[in-house]
Structure formats: structure tokens, C-alpha cells
Design a protein around this motif. Structure first.
Motif, PDB file in Angstrom:
ATOM      1  N   LYS A 136       0.839  -1.208   0.000  1.00  0.00           N
ATOM      2  CA  LYS A 136       0.000   0.000   0.000  1.00  0.00           C
ATOM      3  C   LYS A 136       0.869   1.250   0.000  1.00  0.00           C
ATOM      4  CE  LYS A 136      -3.823   2.215   2.405  1.00  0.00           C
ATOM      5  NZ  LYS A 136      -4.737   2.157   3.547  1.00  0.00           N
TER       6      LYS A 136
ATOM      7  N   GLN B 284     -20.304  -2.419   6.640  1.00  0.00           N
ATOM      8  CA  GLN B 284     -19.176  -2.312   5.706  1.00  0.00           C
ATOM      9  C   GLN B 284     -18.592  -3.681   5.370  1.00  0.00           C
ATOM     10  OE1 GLN B 284     -17.861   0.275   4.130  1.00  0.00           O
ATOM     11  NE2 GLN B 284     -15.872  -0.523   3.447  1.00  0.00           N
TER      12      GLN B 284
ATOM     13  N   ASP C  57     -15.608  -6.686  -3.465  1.00  0.00           N
ATOM     14  CA  ASP C  57     -14.583  -5.856  -4.097  1.00  0.00           C
ATOM     15  C   ASP C  57     -14.767  -5.760  -5.601  1.00  0.00           C
ATOM     16  OD1 ASP C  57     -13.991  -8.421  -4.774  1.00  0.00           O
ATOM     17  OD2 ASP C  57     -11.917  -8.400  -4.060  1.00  0.00           O
TER      18      ASP C  57
ATOM     19  N   LYS D  94     -14.945   1.213  -1.557  1.00  0.00           N
ATOM     20  CA  LYS D  94     -15.080   2.511  -0.891  1.00  0.00           C
ATOM     21  C   LYS D  94     -14.794   2.387   0.602  1.00  0.00           C
ATOM     22  CE  LYS D  94     -18.371   4.446  -4.194  1.00  0.00           C
ATOM     23  NZ  LYS D  94     -19.696   5.073  -4.403  1.00  0.00           N
ATOM     24  N   LYS D  95     -14.256   3.457   1.169  1.00  0.00           N
ATOM     25  CA  LYS D  95     -13.926   3.474   2.588  1.00  0.00           C
ATOM     26  C   LYS D  95     -15.214   3.549   3.429  1.00  0.00           C
ATOM     27  CE  LYS D  95      -9.502   5.850   1.814  1.00  0.00           C
ATOM     28  NZ  LYS D  95      -9.633   6.021   0.357  1.00  0.00           N
ATOM     29  N   PRO D  96     -15.158   3.054   4.688  1.00  0.00           N
ATOM     30  CA  PRO D  96     -16.371   3.070   5.525  1.00  0.00           C
ATOM     31  C   PRO D  96     -16.798   4.471   5.956  1.00  0.00           C
ATOM     32  CG  PRO D  96     -14.478   2.302   6.789  1.00  0.00           C
ATOM     33  CD  PRO D  96     -14.033   2.380   5.359  1.00  0.00           C
ATOM     34  N   THR D  97     -15.874   5.433   5.955  1.00  0.00           N
ATOM     35  CA  THR D  97     -16.216   6.792   6.362  1.00  0.00           C
ATOM     36  C   THR D  97     -15.763   7.779   5.289  1.00  0.00           C
ATOM     37  OG1 THR D  97     -14.130   7.149   7.549  1.00  0.00           O
ATOM     38  CG2 THR D  97     -15.983   6.243   8.815  1.00  0.00           C
ATOM     39  N   SER D  98     -16.435   8.916   5.269  1.00  0.00           N
ATOM     40  CA  SER D  98     -16.042  10.033   4.411  1.00  0.00           C
ATOM     41  C   SER D  98     -16.155  11.296   5.250  1.00  0.00           C
ATOM     42  CB  SER D  98     -16.937  10.114   3.173  1.00  0.00           C
ATOM     43  OG  SER D  98     -16.601  11.243   2.390  1.00  0.00           O
TER      44      SER D  98
ATOM     45  N   GLU E 227      -9.983  11.434   4.573  1.00  0.00           N
ATOM     46  CA  GLU E 227      -9.593  10.088   4.160  1.00  0.00           C
ATOM     47  C   GLU E 227      -8.758  10.114   2.884  1.00  0.00           C
ATOM     48  OE1 GLU E 227     -13.107   9.555   6.788  1.00  0.00           O
ATOM     49  OE2 GLU E 227     -12.589  10.878   5.138  1.00  0.00           O
ATOM     50  N   ASP E 228      -9.153  10.949   1.926  1.00  0.00           N
ATOM     51  CA  ASP E 228      -8.431  11.003   0.652  1.00  0.00           C
ATOM     52  C   ASP E 228      -7.166  11.841   0.731  1.00  0.00           C
ATOM     53  OD1 ASP E 228     -10.300   9.422  -0.589  1.00  0.00           O
ATOM     54  OD2 ASP E 228     -11.476  11.104  -1.353  1.00  0.00           O
TER      55      ASP E 228
END
Length: 492
Positions: free
Chosen positions: A2, A395, A400, A410-414, A441-442
Motif C-alpha cells: 500500500k 461495511q 470488491d 469505498k472506505k467506511p467513512t467520508s 480520508e483522501d
């Protein structure tokens, strides 16, 4: 492995970017220098959320008034003015608004028009922004028509402000939330209980989602890459599900023979897409409270590949479709002044039909909240700060593969932080303002610095926008869209 994101590493190239901004700014300064020399010109900025028509200056007949604004605006994108991309364009210079209102003994009506030049004949230069009528019967009022309605107490796109979708086709307008809103046909009822409590109801007979460009400068990657990613994701799913190679080849051959991959949008102009809700607001002690219920559709579309899971046994074949997820929203909001802080908070639960989290064509249930304040700091500096976050539930049930799950990857939070720092000078005529939108997050950011000078009814603006951060983020993907804007607006 990653890749590790360095939040502010993107600013290592800042000197080159600044040079481009200075060159473009000098060009604009020379072009408009004669305007700045006149005493009648000023510099200002519309507050976010302002949707009221300006004070009218003329009356056609008793009870009918007209107002509006006329503006000249130059927008230059820095990326277009570097040598290898030159020449660039400055966009359409003229814009304007016309606001008509009529008042009677117990009713009034409003028509607001947007004026935009069109040189290729592709659309009308006059666009209907809002048009509605309102009638009063004591404590009860009713209004209907094309309307922008604000619910909730957040300054910037709180989770309870759900009636109107947004137009994301021009992100240079992000400082004006009212301009981003798309008016919807609706009926709005209101009943006041005394001076401090009110019950509202709204009915929207059909639906429209957020507007996005599919090509060009402001087209989001999520849209542009969808058409190339979906066929590959479908093929991958079929291989993993055990479909025979012959069946897979046959399907992909049919898709390729049909031409460019397309997704069928739904017809949202029927009562199947009707929406509505209730809102109650009151004051208790020194706090303003609100309670809200709304049934509607999420404005961001979902992808559903009908028949994919049953292929090749499905008799109807495979049909990629856009869908809009229905949901129930239950929310509360709160506002209070404490020790000079104007606090605002909202909390909402969004309940979709995917209560098990395994329906890939429907968005999962989620929570959303916002918390913000504004306060005057030292030396007349004002700070407005707000945090918005959504939290996806279930989530762990996501897959995938985007072909079978619209939320895949997509991430679990924004989480998004919005801040505005401003300071006024010269008897409040000159304002220096910087707005910032930061996706946590981004790890990307959108910065909008500006200088605004107001003199009477005239506003002169020198501002810009810079995108930075992760190129895969919702904001960072527009890193080549940095711009400088010069605007002159007269309000009448």
C-alpha cells in the motif's frame, strides 16, 4: 504494498504553480486596470446560502418589482496557460440575473432567471432558476412551484439539507451553495405555533439526482472510468462464479457488438419517485432545535447489472442500469450561542432497503453528522469551521467487484472539513477571505483564496482556486484545474 500518502507532499511543486498564477494574474491586472481606477467600483462576496433576491429598484405596476444583477467575469485555468498547453480560454464573460416578484394582500410570487451567453445555439441564454407562488392564511402558509428550499442549520451542505440536488458541473462556484442547488417542483406547507415554533411539510412529485459532467474538465473519475471498468469487472465476476468460457465469450461478444458500453438511466419523472417529509423547529431555553423526517432517493446513482448473478440461466439477459436508492431519513439539529461561539450541529440516520448489506445495487444504510461554529477572533478576523462525516453501516458485507456492488472499494467513512477565514478592512469595504475544503480520508484539498472590494452596489472580485493532494481523491483528481477569476458585478 500500500502506497503511503503524504498529505502535504503535493506542495513540493508550489513555486512553479505560483509562477503560473502570477503570470496569469498580471495578464488579468493589465486587462482590467482601467476598471480598478474608477472610484465607483467595489469588491464583495456573497455569503453562502444567500438565496434572497436583492432589493428591487423599479416597479412596473403597483405590487410588481424587478431586481437582479449584471456581471462580467473572466476565468483562466492555469494549466491552459503554460507553454505546452497554450492557448487557453477565458470562458463566457457576461452573466446576469433577473428577479421578478409580485405581492398582494395575502400572497406573493417570485420568478428568478439566470442569464448566460450561448454562442453556439446549443441552449437558451435564459434559464429558469426559481418560480413559485406563496399564499398566507394567518399562521398557515402554502407555496408551490420551482423552489430551492433549505432545511437544517449547517452553513455548508449539512446532512439534513436534502430537498434539492446539487450541480457539480462547475466547481469554481463552490463558494456559493445556493448557486449549486437545483430547484425542484414542490409543494411546501408551513404552520407557526406562536413566535418560536414551526411545523413544515414538503412534497416533491418527481426526482432528479446530482448533475455531473461525463466528459471534460469537471467530469469525475468515478464517472469517466465506469464505462471501461464495468465490462472487465463483469467478466471477472463470471469467471469467479464458474460460468463456462463459451458463455463468457458469447456475452462479451454481444456487449462489444452493441457499441460503446452504456448504462440505462431510469425515468424519474413519475410518481414512483415522489418524495416528501416533515420538519419541526422550536426554541427551548437558549437553544434552537429541529426534528426531521424525510423519505426520498439518494441523489448519487448506483449501478445495478440486472441478470448478472443468474447468467447464463437468466432468460432476460444482462442489462446494466442506473438506479437511485430509496431511503428514510430521521434527523435532529441544534444551534446555540455559547461564550461567543455560534454552534451548529446535525445528526441523521439514513435507512435504505439493504438492511443486510449484501444487495450490491443498493447503498447500505449510513449515519451522517455535522458540527460547526463561527466566531470572531483577534483583530476582527472571523473563523467559520464545519466538519461533515458519513459512516457506512455493514461495511464488512461489501464485495470488491463493482459489477455486483456499487460501493465496492469505498472506505467506511467520508470526512470533510470546511473552513472560511475572513478579515475586513477600510470600513468593511475590502475583505480578504480564504476558504478550504479538506477530505481527510483522501488527503486532498481545495483552497479558494479571494480579495473582495464592495463599493455601493458594485462588487469587484479577484479570487482563485487550487486543488491538491491525492490524485485518486474526490478533490485531488482536479489538480490540473487550478484557476484565477476576475469578476465585476452590479446589483440593482
Amino acid at each position: 504494498m500500500k502506497k503511503k500518502l503524504v498529505p502535504w507532499g503535493v506542495f513540493q511543486k508550489t513555486p512553479a504553480v505560483l509562477k503560473r498564477f502570477l503570470l496569469l494574474g498580471t495578464f488579468f491586472g493589465i486587462l482590467l486596470a482601467p476598471l480598478g481606477a474608477q472610484d465607483d467600483f467595489g469588491f464583495g462576496f456573497d455569503e453562502e446560502g444567500e438565496g434572497e433576491a436583492p432589493a428591487p429598484v423599479s416597479s412596473l405596476v403597483p405590487g410588481i418589482r424587478i431586481g437582479g444583477e449584471i456581471g462580467a467575469e473572466l476565468v483562466g485555468y492555469v494549466y491552459n496557460f503554460i507553454p505546452e498547453n497554450f492557448p487557453g480560454a477565458l470562458g463566457n464573460i457576461f452573466s446576469g440575473k433577473l428577479n421578478f416578484s409580485a405581492s398582494g394582500s395575502n400572497a406573493d410570487g417570485v420568478i428568478n432567471l439566470n442569464l448566460r451567453p450561448v454562442f453556439d445555439g446549443s441552449r437558451s441564454p435564459v434559464e429558469l432558476d426559481e418560480a413559485y407562488a406563496r399564499a398566507y392564511f394567518g399562521s398557515f402558509s402554502i407555496e408551490g412551484g420551482l423552489r430551492k428550499l433549505t432545511w437544517g442549520k449547517a452553513d455548508s451542505l449539512g446532512p439534513l439539507d436534502v430537498v434539492n440536488p446539487l450541480d457539480y458541473r462547475d466547481l469554481t462556484a463552490m463558494s456559493d451553495m445556493q448557486r449549486l442547488k437545483i430547484a425542484r417542483p414542490l409543494v411546501h406547507l408551513s404552520y407557526a405555533f406562536g413566535d418560536f415554533s414551526k411545523l413544515e411539510a414538503v412534497f416533491v412529485p418527481w426526482f432528479e439526482g446530482h448533475r455531473f459532467d461525463t466528459t471534460g474538465r469537471w467530469a469525475p473519475v468515478q464517472v469517466t472510468e465506469m464505462y471501461s471498468d464495468l465490462p472487465l469487472a463483469m467478466e471477472d465476476w463470471l469467471y469467479q462464479s464458474g460460468a463456462s468460457p463459451a458463455a463468457i465469450i458469447s456475452l462479451m461478444g454481444v456487449l462489444l457488438a452493441a457499441g460503446p458500453f452504456s448504462v440505462t438511466p431510469p425515468d424519474t419523472s413519475t410518481l414512483d419517485y415522489a418524495q416528501g417529509g416533515f420538519r419541526f423547529t422550536t426554541t427551548w431555553a437558549s437553544s434552537d432545535l429541529g426534528f426531521q423526517y424525510y423519505y426520498g432517493r439518494l441523489p448519487q446513482p448506483a449501478i445495478h447489472i440486472k441478470g448478472l448473478k443468474d447468467y447464463p440461466n437468466s432468460s432476460e439477459g444482462i442489462h446494466p442500469q442506473l438506479t437511485y436508492t430509496p431511503y428514510h431519513q430521521i434527523g435532529v439539529d441544534y444551534a446555540q450561542v455559547i461564550r461567543g461561539f455560534n454552534l451548529r450541529a446535525e445528526l441523521a440516520a439514513h435507512i435504505t432497503e439493504d438492511l443486510s448489506g449484501d444487495d450490491g445495487g443498493v447503498y447500505n444504510p449510513f449515519l451522517a453528522w455535522s458540527l460547526g461554529f463561527d466566531r470572531d477572533l483577534l483583530w476582527g478576523i472571523n473563523l467559520n469551521l464545519q466538519v461533515n462525516e458519513t459512516i457506512r453501516l455493514l461495511q464488512h458485507r461489501l464485495t470488491d467487484n463493482i459489477a455486483v456492488d456499487t460501493e465496492a472499494g469505498k472506505k467506511p467513512t467520508s470526512t470533510r472539513l470546511t473552513g472560511i477565514l475572513s478579515k475586513k478592512f477600510l470600513r468593511d469595504e475590502l475583505e480578504l477571505r480564504t476558504a478550504l475544503i479538506w477530505g481527510l480520508e483522501d488527503q486532498d484539498v481545495y483552497i479558494l483564496p479571494g480579495l473582495f472590494w464592495t463599493r455601493g452596489d458594485v462588487v469587484l472580485e479577484f479570487s482563485g482556486g487550487v486543488f491538491a493532494g491525492n490524485r485518486q481523491g474526490e478533490l485531488g483528481q482536479y489538480r490540473d484545474n487550478g484557476f484565477i477569476k476576475l469578476g465585476l458585478t452590479y446589483t440593482f
